[in-house]
Design a protein around this motif. Structure first.
Motif, short mmCIF file in Angstrom:
data_model
loop_
_atom_site.label_atom_id
_atom_site.label_comp_id
_atom_site.label_asym_id
_atom_site.label_seq_id
_atom_site.Cartn_x
_atom_site.Cartn_y
_atom_site.Cartn_z
N GLY A 1 42.27 41.12 43.60
CA GLY A 1 42.76 39.89 43.07
C GLY A 1 42.48 38.53 43.76
O GLY A 1 41.79 37.48 43.24
N GLY B 1 40.08 43.89 39.83
CA GLY B 1 41.28 43.36 39.73
C GLY B 1 41.18 41.98 39.62
O GLY B 1 42.19 41.20 39.97
N VAL B 2 40.00 41.22 39.38
CA VAL B 2 39.99 39.76 39.26
C VAL B 2 39.85 39.32 37.75
O VAL B 2 39.57 38.02 37.60
N ASP B 3 40.32 40.09 36.69
CA ASP B 3 40.42 39.70 35.36
C ASP B 3 38.84 38.79 35.02
O ASP B 3 37.78 39.41 35.36
N ASP C 1 46.62 45.36 41.88
CA ASP C 1 46.87 44.78 43.27
C ASP C 1 45.93 45.32 44.16
O ASP C 1 45.35 46.02 43.97
#
Length: 719
Positions: free
Chosen positions: A658, A685-687, A524
């Motif tokens: 994200g 954190g954005v995959d 996060d």
């Protein structure tokens, strides 16, 4: 992405004592960057007279350009009075207005906003369609230098009108500066002229107009229509557009409750608030004499299809300042092409091209910068007057050669100075970081060059464009009006390999045995801030012997829980804690100073006195007047990618929380990942949004006229 990239450095797993994830996470969210300069808000009224700084000299050069544009308009007998009022300085808004801009409060809190009419069905996508103007983006910082002070009676009259309309009193100075001596009467006659003050939105102006006009006020008032058309174009300019297609303007007007957008556009054009253009179709294909496709105008002709009817092209609407700047720039580039005598220069391809042509483009990455520098040295050896200019002080330092910033060159603060005719005393000018040139800066630069001067524009076409309006380097490339020399010199090491792949839409695996590239996964935004502080303060200095001051953090926007504000607050708490006794800053703070829109200068706070905040920027002392501190200065441990474009540091930490996924595209990733010389850490954190942005995230094209103007000049010369 890479085998080492999935590794978390062991030292990053150890929590830092006293570190909190909430170290200023409560900053108001702002729109993710879209060409903003990193300072939102206006300057207060008057500043003390001081010695002419580089930024002030730049503004003087811009004023000179504007004067030439006004003279050209007068010669054409087409003054555009309303458009001329759209270039005022930024307003110092009340906290209430700032809250509306940042999105933390609705505009209806302060003004009664009209209910928007339902948007019309979207039209089929035309050629080079600009995005429909959306929510407001942060207003760029006001230029450095004193704000003109209106007469006391003018200020009193404006203050009285603003009070009657329920507008913030702090707008008084900005309204007077924007609308002039008759500002109060102008507002009484046309309350929507309040929209010419930067930071004011349509709902604000509507509420002001209702208070002044009462029953006479309506959504289809012609005065409102004219003001809204100009406002839409001003907002588009903040996103890089020098014009908008008429379909985009119609859609924007419909969303602002204008029932007849076509009539609104006709009225705005008739009153001179905007200019209307119908551009010719850009050539998409060429044929050689045997019918085979050719790459350009050389050796071929435009393909013709007598049977096929060309579809009607959308008209373009633009503000006069950008329209005249693009026309002047096209004329100036054509002048350089025509006035250079071709010569045979021996050497590499770029040297030979510069000898034969007046305008040459050069493309390549960081390593390729050595090629135009070598060209400049070769030209000096021929006894020519040569200058090398870069976008930023950081870029000048990295060259390791005699160089100046574009701003310093034009202003006369550095470089060869002017000849007796007022032109720069140059035979050859090499401009690096050319994609960072906005149309007004480029026009000022080109019009400063004498006839016969050779101009070489060099840069990486994959990076983010200029913070100001225009797409100069890309438009000249696309127009194919001059030779382009593409460097074959690759950027070295794992970072260079990674960034090269991103440039063609591939997030490749690279070998990084020395941890040159490291991915730090986070869950996060709070963890992203925590890991970033660890990397800058401990991990990178320990592993690579790079001081914290030589590591730059880059993130998507200023607002949000992991934007520049939150990151800078956390980094200050760890690296240079203090009460912020000088306008929120302490000696030793790392800062980003914005002397003018589109320019970011990195520095360190040294101290403060009665004159203002004292900085050290690139080894030189600089004073920021106290009236400018709030609007033009931010903490600079973390920057946006737009601010960082044209600069590099020994190490870079790119933060991708994200909520950053929507702000990513290929150019953003390419620019951000390329800012580190020795090391790149990605706080990830954005995959899957990251590889998707690289593969599919092509940024929207800016709508401009320069390419069409250059192509028209080319066609005329061929005839």
């Amino acid at each position: 992405m890479t085998e080492p990239s999935r590794e978390t450095p062991p030292e990053a797993t150890e929590p830092e004592p006293g570190e909190t994830d909430e170290a200023a996470a409560e900053q108001a969210p702002e729109t993710a960057e879209g060409g903003t300069t990193g300072a939102d808000g206006g300057a207060d009224g008057e500043a003390k007279a001081a010695e002419v700084s580089e930024a002030q000299a730049e503004l003087a050069a811009q004023r000179e350009l504007r004067a030439r544009i006004e003279q050209r308009k007068a010669e054409k007998a087409a003054p555009v009075e309303a458009g001329a009022k759209l270039s005022g300085t930024a307003a110092d808004l009340l906290a209430a207005v700032r809250a509306v801009e940042s999105g933390t409060k609705s505009g209806s809190t302060f003004f009664e906003a009209p209910q928007p009419a339902p948007a019309s069905a979207p039209s089929p996508e035309p050629r080079r369609t600009a995005p429909v103007p959306g929510p407001a983006t942060p207003v760029p910082a006001a230029p450095a230098g004193p704000v003109p002070v209106a007469a006391p009676e003018t200020l009193a009259a404006v203050r009285e009108v603003l009070a009657r309309g329920g507008a913030p009193e702090s707008l008084t100075g900005q309204v007077a500066a924007t609308l002039g001596e008759g500002a109060a009467e102008a507002l009484r006659e046309d309350p929507w002229q309040l929209l010419t003050v930067p930071g004011v939105r349509p709902e604000h102006a509507d509420g002001f107009a209702r208070a002044l006009l009462g029953a006479e006020c309506g959504p289809d008032d012609p005065r409102r229509a004219v003001a809204l058309v100009a406002w839409l174009l001003e907002r588009a300019a903040l996103k890089g557009h020098t014009a908008l297609e008429d379909t985009a303007v119609r859609t924007g007007l419909t969303g602002l409750s204008v029932s007849d957008p076509d009539e609104a556009i006709r009225t705005a054009a008739a009153e001179g608030a905007v200019l209307l253009f119908q551009e010719e179709q850009a050539p998409e294909e060429y044929e050689d004499e045997e019918g085979a496709d050719a790459e350009g105008p050389e050796g071929g002709k435009r393909a013709e299809s007598p049977e096929a009817e060309e579809p009607d092209l959308p008209a373009l609407l633009g503000l006069d300042r950008y329209a005249m700047a693009e026309e002047s720039l096209a004329d100036g580039l054509a002048r350089l092409v025509k006035t250079v005598s071709a010569e045979v220069w021996e050497g590499p391809e770029l040297v030979r091209a510069a000898g034969a042509y007046g305008l040459v483009l050069h493309t390549g990455g960081e390593a390729a910068r050595s090629e135009p520098v070598a060209l400049a040295e070769a030209a000096r050896e021929r006894g020519l007057r040569v200058a090398v200019a870069a976008h930023s002080e950081n870029g000048v330092e990295r060259l390791g050669a005699e160089a100046v910033t574009v701003t310093a060159l034009v202003s006369g603060a550095a470089g060869p100075g002017r000849d007796e005719e007022g032109s720069l005393a140059l035979d050859v000018l090499v401009v690096l970081d050319a994609p960072q040139l906005d149309v007004e800066s480029a026009t000022t630069l080109v019009e400063s060059l004498p006839d016969g001067c050779r101009l070489v524009l060099s840069g990486d076409p994959g990076v983010l464009g200029s913070a100001g309006a225009g797409r100069v380097f890309g438009d000249v490339l696309a127009a194919r009006v001059c030779p382009t020399v593409a460097s074959r010199l690759p950027d070295p090491g794992p970072i260079g390999e990674l960034v090269s792949g991103i440039g063609i839409g591939e997030l490749n695996q690279v070998e990084a045995p020395g941890k040159e590239v490291v991915i730090v996964p986070v869950r996060d935004a709070g963890e992203a801030v925590h890991r970033t502080v660890q990397l800058v303060a401990d991990s990178i200095p320990r592993a690579f012997d790079v001081p914290a001051g030589d590591t730059q953090v880059i993130t998507v926007g200023h607002g949000g829980s992991a934007g520049t504000r939150a990151l800078n607050a956390a980094l200050k708490e760890r690296l240079n804690p203090g009460p912020g006794r000088f306008g929120g800053f302490d000696p030793g703070d790392r800062v980003a100073y914005v002397p003018a829109p589109g320019r970011t200068v990195s520095g360190t706070v040294v101290g403060a006195d009665a004159e203002g905040l004292r900085l050290e920027c690139a080894g030189e002392p600089l004073v920021v007047p106290k009236e400018r501190v709030e609007s033009a200065l931010r903490h600079g441990w973390a920057l946006t990618a737009h601010q960082a474009a044209g600069m590099r540091w020994p190490a870079a930490v790119v933060v991708l929380p994200g909520d950053a996924a929507q702000g990513l595209d290929r150019a953003w990733v390419y620019t951000a990942f390329g800012r580190g010389e020795r090391h790149l850490s990605v706080v990830h954190g954005v995959d899957q949004a990251l590889p998707r942005a690289v593969a599919e995230g092509v940024p929207p094209e800016r709508t401009t006229r320069l390419r069409a103007l250059l192509e028209a000049l080319l066609a005329a010369s061929e005839d």
